[in-house]
Motif scaffolding. Structure first.
Motif, mmCIF file in Angstrom:
data_model
loop_
_atom_site.group_PDB
_atom_site.id
_atom_site.type_symbol
_atom_site.label_atom_id
_atom_site.label_comp_id
_atom_site.label_asym_id
_atom_site.label_seq_id
_atom_site.Cartn_x
_atom_site.Cartn_y
_atom_site.Cartn_z
ATOM 1 N N MET A 294 0.855 -1.187 0.000
ATOM 2 C CA MET A 294 0.000 0.000 0.000
ATOM 3 C C MET A 294 0.893 1.239 0.000
ATOM 4 N N ILE A 296 1.156 4.776 1.001
ATOM 5 C CA ILE A 296 0.486 5.711 1.898
ATOM 6 C C ILE A 296 0.605 7.144 1.384
ATOM 7 N N ALA A 297 1.788 7.487 0.875
ATOM 8 C CA ALA A 297 2.020 8.850 0.403
ATOM 9 C C ALA A 297 3.184 8.846 -0.572
ATOM 10 N N TYR A 307 -0.849 12.658 -0.322
ATOM 11 C CA TYR A 307 -1.331 11.637 0.591
ATOM 12 C C TYR A 307 -2.428 10.817 -0.096
ATOM 13 N N ASN A 308 -2.434 9.522 0.201
ATOM 14 C CA ASN A 308 -3.396 8.606 -0.400
ATOM 15 C C ASN A 308 -3.476 8.840 -1.915
#
Length: 343
Positions: A294, A296-297, A307-308
């Protein structure tokens, strides 16, 4: 004119050399007395030892004139040399071992450290930082003044040097020119500021992370050259407030702290321009479907942070990705994103 300091002699090697010197003296004396008197090996060794120790039991029986000259030479040369060898060997086993236990002897592993972190201070905060660095497999060297704390840290197998972080010689001995960064956890903010200035003067590229005890010190540390200055009181207060108001968020952040125990890892990796993912969007890159990672940023090379990030965000060389993935996949991810040799 600046003179380079020579590396200290390895105590292990030095004491082996003195063992060889002592053995050589005993071997020469024993062999000589046996040849001149015809005594057994045991008797010859006995006469050699009592001669070198000046006990004074008398000369071996039947010693010819040539043998007397040999004994004279053995006394003149051997007594002083054997005494020095025994003194150095005793010093190693007594003094050096005591210094090692007390943490005052230089750790020979220091010279092999490269791209490591220097941790200043082994108080409550410093010990926790050291524990996290050890768990993450990050090479580090700790600097501490107190004898008790140094000895305790050495018992854990950590590389520890005793000295004042504010002194240039101490930082140079810690490999400041080869270090990746410096973590300052001293309780005195003025010491942290001074250490930051000193370290930056010795290695301008050094990354400095410092502890601050009040907002004014935070500003001073940043002006002195620290990349991050962290006020622990503010961080603890924020954590308490978050746990009260947003417990789900607090639980997630707590999971971040224990993620390694769960087989998960948070890490950062920089995309190399020649990486296979450079120029691809997040959806096209195999980060999610192959590595179950994943993002995250993304910190862009120009400084902005996304971010995301959405799936259509394009990965560029120099982008720093904040990743959350399984620990056994993280190294593969680094190999995919970074140039050979790591990020």
């Amino acid at each position: 004119m600046k003179f380079e300091r020579s590396d200290p002699v390895d105590p292990e090697k030095k004491h082996r050399q003195w063992f060889l010197v002592l053995f050589a003296i005993l071997a020469i004396g024993t062999t000589g007395i046996r040849l001149f008197t015809g005594s057994s090996w045991i008797d010859s060794l006995f006469y050699t030892v009592i001669t070198l120790s000046t006990v004074g039991y008398g000369a071996p029986p039947g010693l010819p004139p040539g043998g007397k000259i040999f004994v004279i030479l053995l006394v003149l040369i051997g007594i002083g040399t054997a005494g020095l060898a025994i003194g150095e060997i005793t010093r190693y086993f007594v003094v050096e071992r005591m210094l090692s236990v007390m943490g005052k002897r230089r750790d020979n592993r220091v010279k092999d450290l490269r791209n490591h972190w220097i941790l200043a201070g082994l108080g409550r905060v410093g010990m926790e930082v050291a524990r996290h660095l050890e768990n993450d497999g990050i090479p580090f060297l700790a600097l501490e003044v107190a004898d008790r704390k140094v000895a305790s840290a050495r018992e854990k197998g950590w590389i520890v040097q005793q000295g004042d972080i504010r002194q240039e010689a101490v930082l140079e001995d810690a490999g400041i020119s080869r270090a990746r960064g410096l973590i300052l956890t001293l309780s005195d903010d003025s010491d942290n500021v001074y250490a930051t200035l000193t370290a930056k003067a010795l290695n301008p590229d050094l990354r400095v992370i410092a502890r601050a005890n009040d907002p004014q010190s935070t500003k001073l540390l940043l002006r002195a050259g620290a990349e991050r200055a962290m006020n622990l009181a503010d961080a603890e207060a924020a954590a308490i407030a978050r746990a009260s108001v947003n417990p789900a968020v607090a639980d997630f952040l707590e999971m971040v702290n224990i993620s390694r125990d769960l087989g998960l890892d948070f890490s950062a990796a920089t995309v190399h321009p020649e990486s296979p993912v450079a120029g691809k969007t997040l959806a096209e890159a195999p980060l999610r479907f192959e590595y179950n990672a994943m993002v995250i940023a993304i910190k862009k090379e120009r400084g902005s942070i996304i971010y995301n990030p959405p799936g259509n965000e394009t990965l560029e060389g120099g982008d720093e990705l904040i990743l959350f993935a399984e620990m056994d996949k993280m190294e593969e991810l680094r190999s995919l994103l970074c140039r050979p040799g790591g990020c």
